[in-house]
Design an enzyme around this catalytic site. Structure first.
Site, PDB file in Angstrom:
ATOM      1  N   GLU A 493      -9.422   3.377   2.944  1.00 59.09           N
ATOM      2  CA  GLU A 493      -8.513   4.527   2.926  1.00 59.09           C
ATOM      3  C   GLU A 493      -9.225   5.823   2.568  1.00 59.09           C
ATOM      4  O   GLU A 493      -8.938   6.886   3.141  1.00 59.09           O
ATOM      5  CB  GLU A 493      -7.350   4.285   1.954  1.00 59.09           C
ATOM      6  CG  GLU A 493      -6.280   3.343   2.490  1.00 59.09           C
ATOM      7  CD  GLU A 493      -6.665   1.872   2.465  1.00 59.09           C
ATOM      8  OE1 GLU A 493      -7.684   1.532   1.816  1.00 59.09           O
ATOM      9  OE2 GLU A 493      -5.964   1.039   3.074  1.00 59.09           O
ATOM     10  N   HIS A 562       4.062  -1.785  -2.242  1.00 59.10           N
ATOM     11  CA  HIS A 562       4.362  -1.490  -0.836  1.00 59.10           C
ATOM     12  C   HIS A 562       5.716  -0.798  -0.678  1.00 59.10           C
ATOM     13  O   HIS A 562       6.276  -0.811   0.417  1.00 59.10           O
ATOM     14  CB  HIS A 562       4.395  -2.784   0.001  1.00 59.10           C
ATOM     15  CG  HIS A 562       3.048  -3.338   0.334  1.00 59.10           C
ATOM     16  ND1 HIS A 562       2.205  -3.872  -0.604  1.00 59.10           N
ATOM     17  CD2 HIS A 562       2.392  -3.443   1.519  1.00 59.10           C
ATOM     18  CE1 HIS A 562       1.092  -4.297  -0.012  1.00 59.10           C
ATOM     19  NE2 HIS A 562       1.179  -4.044   1.270  1.00 59.10           N
TER      20      HIS A 562
END
Ligand code: TPP
Length: 758
Positions: A493, A562
């Site tokens: 990321e 999440h």
């Protein structure tokens, strides 16, 4: 589209061979270089620039202690990471690349900046020199212009260190963030290792733009142990980049990070060049170089740059050097290293050794050397005083450079993707009989249209290519635009965001995907310290036209990592724009605006909206940022909700009308940064009550900021304190009972409406 290579099982016994890494292979000298074509002028230039860097750094030390006779009583404030001892690395590097190549630099980067600018000046045309000096075109002798330009370069460098308006970054960055995009200096970075991904992305862009340029990423021995190094190295080495990545990672190993010793204490390897093994089959062309020998550095960088231009990058060079002073001027350097060690390195001094060779080969006489020294010191005195007396930035200009005001709106046909680069025509998403399509398809359509319109737009991230992203929002784009423009990355990321910053700096317009906003926390340095700050810190000279597309989850039992709604975190960092569409129409229009914007935009989609239908026109349209939409009119209270909370608020408002006879006005800000406070405040002035609905935990959520901003404007018109319907202050829980209670529902909003109006 299946991948080119089948990965078949192969369990043959054997061993994996790792190639050896060369060290100190340079076997020439000044005499050898002169015989090979180095001119006396070039040889003198190397000396002159090393001397000027050393004198510059010594001047900073004098200014810091308040002992500079030219400015009695003045004490320099600001960082003081001096590179005395390391000058050969800066000068050898810039001598080894072309003036139009790029560099990224570090907190110890005065030398890099001086050398990069100096070499660039030498290559400028008469017209460019006049422009650099700030005079009308002139036919004055070139030598005189060069001298003035060099003087201006010293002035602007010193002025930046002093935080002056005439500094390279208008005093917004200072010495640790100095940059000059005009000469290919993409910025020094005070986040150790922070520029590794930026350089990688810039190099990727050079390759895709086919401009034959190379990027040198100067990084410290400490910086290269930062996690971003592994992600960047892997990114640069990805096999799918068939043309290689033209980046030289140049580790300036001065043996210590701040005080941590590289070989023997804080790493497990003798040479950091060994880190190249494991990223590609060639060890990233790694090599260890004598960083005290300007000619050896120049030679290694030249060879490395040639490899990069030949499609064989990346290259990893470790230049062994030493800083004579402490980490900064607050560090004596005596607590963690011995005098003997320091003396041993001083005996290898890059300037003294080079001077000996210069005198031996007759390139310079002792008298000329003295003249050079005197001229350089006079130039430095002049620059110190001119910088000191130059104007300070005006506090009224606090926001100058924070956001670029430009867009790619007016590019016309200039960058249109040529027909022969379209692999398969993009098929417009079919609408239903009401002209409706899915939110997820609105994403793909927006990206496709923008990729067609502007070939600088590329799309990448984890699984975005063949699979179309974890939520199939980019499906079909690979087939149309091919792997050059739509590609998968490793799970990195930080590198995804950081490379986008670098690519945007040098001319691409990347759209990078971070699968879940939760994972943006993995990339917070690149998002918050790099993407957000580059424009401002570099005096408004960079534009960073990039989009980070990401998603919010929740409601699927995916729990803590999440399901978060983290928009308040990027919203807290000035320099970013943040869009949070709640309808397919907004999704397409806002995404197209985001891609055309010259600022970094975080574009937050919501997984629970991907299957939502809505009318989306086929024609090209954009939606301006900072314009809220009134989704429902009402006079009793104002509800502010964005993203997936907008439909929740609308449902609650409809029920409030039916069940409570209360008319709620629902305002969807659509972008939280910029925020259209005025529309919200106007609504609250009318209704007298404000409610905010958010999926984020209550404490520190962005709705708190909206509540404050509205009260600041119309507290007197309010009949009650604002009320926030938020998630609980817990990580999102998995159990259905808990999760359903945690995410605001129409029922919870309805209850809150009842309480607020009573
Ligand atoms: C991410 C990060 N961690 C820590 C620091 C504090 N810091 C500033 S410079 C430095 C040492 C860096 O060492 P190195 O990369 O070898 O560069 P050098 O200072 O030796 O030039 C440290 C720890 C920082 N600026 N950034």
């Amino acid at each position: 589209m299946p991948k080119d290579i089948d990965v078949l099982p192969d369990f043959t016994t054997g061993q994996i061979d790792i190639q050896s890494i060369p060290k100190f292979v340079y076997d020439s000298s000044l005499a050898g270089e002169l015989a090979g074509g180095l001119t006396h002028t070039e040889a003198k230039r190397l000396l002159r620039y090393m001397m000027v860097i050393r004198a510059f750094e010594e001047r900073i030390a004098e200014l810091k202690s308040g002992r500079y006779a030219g400015l009695p009583g003045f004490r320099f404030i600001g960082a003081s990471h001096l590179s005395i001892g390391q000058e050969a690395v800066a000068v050898g590097t810039m001598a080894g690349i072309r003036p139009d190549d790029y560099i990224t630099s570090t907190h110890r980067g005065h030398g890099h900046s001086i050398a990069k600018g100096a070499f660039a000046i030498e290559s400028m045309t008469q017209e460019q020199l006049a422009e650099f000096i700030g005079v009308p075109p002139t036919d004055a002798p070139r030598e005189a212009l060069l001298q003035q330009a060099f003087q201006m370069h010293l002035h602007r460098t010193m002025a930046e260190l002093f935080g002056k308006e005439e500094g390279y970054c208008r005093g917004r960055g200072g010495g640790m963030h100095i940059a000059d995009f005009h000469v290919g200096h993409l910025g020094a970075n005070a986040i150790v290792g922070g520029s590794l991904a930026i350089a990688t992305g810039a190099a990727m862009a050079c390759s895709k733009l086919e401009n034959d340029r190379v990027v040198v990423c100067l990084v410290g021995d400490g910086g290269v142990s930062n996690g971003i190094a592994a992600e960047s190295f892997n990114f640069a080495c990805m096999d799918q980049f068939k043309a290689g990545t033209p980046v030289i990672y140049l580790i300036e190993n001065n043996q210590y990070a701040m005080t941590g010793q590289e070989a023997g204490e804080v790493t497990g390897v003798r040479y950091l060049a060994q880190r190249g093994a494991g990223f590609d089959e060639e060890n990233m062309n790694a090599e260890v170089v004598n960083g005290m020998d300007v000619l050896a550095v120049r030679d290694a960088v030249r060879r490395g740059a040639a490899k990069c231009r030949n499609g064989d990058g990346p290259v990893l060079l470790e230049c062994m050097t030493y800083r004579y002073m402490g980490h900064s001027l607050s560090d004596s350097g005596e607590t963690y290293r011995s005098k003997d060690e320091e003396q041993a390195w001083r005996r290898e001094d890059c300037i003294e050794r080079y001077v000996c060779q210069m005198v031996e080969t007759g390139v310079i006489t002792k008298a000329e050397l003295e003249q050079l020294d005197a001229a350089m010191r006079a130039a430095l005195d002049e620059a110190t005083l001119s910088a000191y007396h130059s104007p300070d930035p005006d506090p009224k200009e606090m926001y100058a450079g924070l956001y670029a005001t430009s867009t790619s709106e007016d590019i016309g046909q200039e960058w249109r993707t040529p027909d022969d680069e379209i692999l398969r025509p993009w098929r417009k998403v079919r609408r239903d009989s009401k002209g409706q399509m899915l939110y997820r398809h609105a994403v793909a359509e927006a990206v496709a249209e923008e990729m067609m319109r502007d070939r600088r737009v590329i799309l990448y991230g984890e699984d975005v290519a063949d699979y179309g992203g974890a939520f199939q929002a980019t499906r079909g784009l690979l087939a149309t635009f091919g792997r050059e423009r739509v590609f998968n990355t490793a799970i990195s990321e930080s590198a995804i965001v950081g490379t986008a910053v670098g690519a945007a700096m040098v001319g691409l317009r990347p759209v990078a995907e971070i699968m879940y906003i939760d994972f943006l926390l993995m990339a917070m340095d690149q998002t918050g310290n790099q993407a957000a700050k580059a424009q401002y810190m570099f005096g408004g000279k960079a534009t960073i036209p990039m989009v980070i597309r990401t998603t919010i989850g929740g409601g699927k039992g995916y729990a803590g990592q999440h399901s978060q709604s983290l928009e308040a975190i990027p919203a807290h960092i000035p320099g970013l724009k943040i869009a949070m569409p709640s309808t397919p129409y907004d999704c397409k229009g806002l995404l197209k605006t985001a891609i055309r914007d010259d600022n970094p935009v975080i574009f937050i989609e919501h997984q629970n909206l991907y299957d939502q239908r809505g009318v989306v026109p086929e024609e090209d349209y954009t939606i301006p940022f900072g314009e809220a939409a009134i989704r429902r009119e009402g006079g009793d209270l104002t509800i502010v909700a964005y993203s997936s909370m907008a439909p929740v608020a609308l449902e609650a408002a409809a029920r409030a009308a039916d069940e409570l006879n209360v008319q709620a006005e629902v305002v969807d800000p659509r972008t939280v940064c910029p925020l259209d406070v005025e529309t919200i405040a106007a609504s609250v002035r009318k209704t007298g009550r404000l409610m905010l609905v958010t999926q984020a935990p209550a404490t520190g959520c962005f709705s708190e900021h909206i509540a404050y901003a509205v009260q600041e404007r119309c507290f007197g018109d309010m009949k009650a304190a604002p009320r926030i319907v938020a998630a609980y202050d817990v990580p999102p829980p998995m159990a259905q009972t808990l999760e359903q209670e945690n995410i605001p529902s129409p029922e919870r909003v309805l209850e809150a409406i009842e309480a607020l109006v009573s």
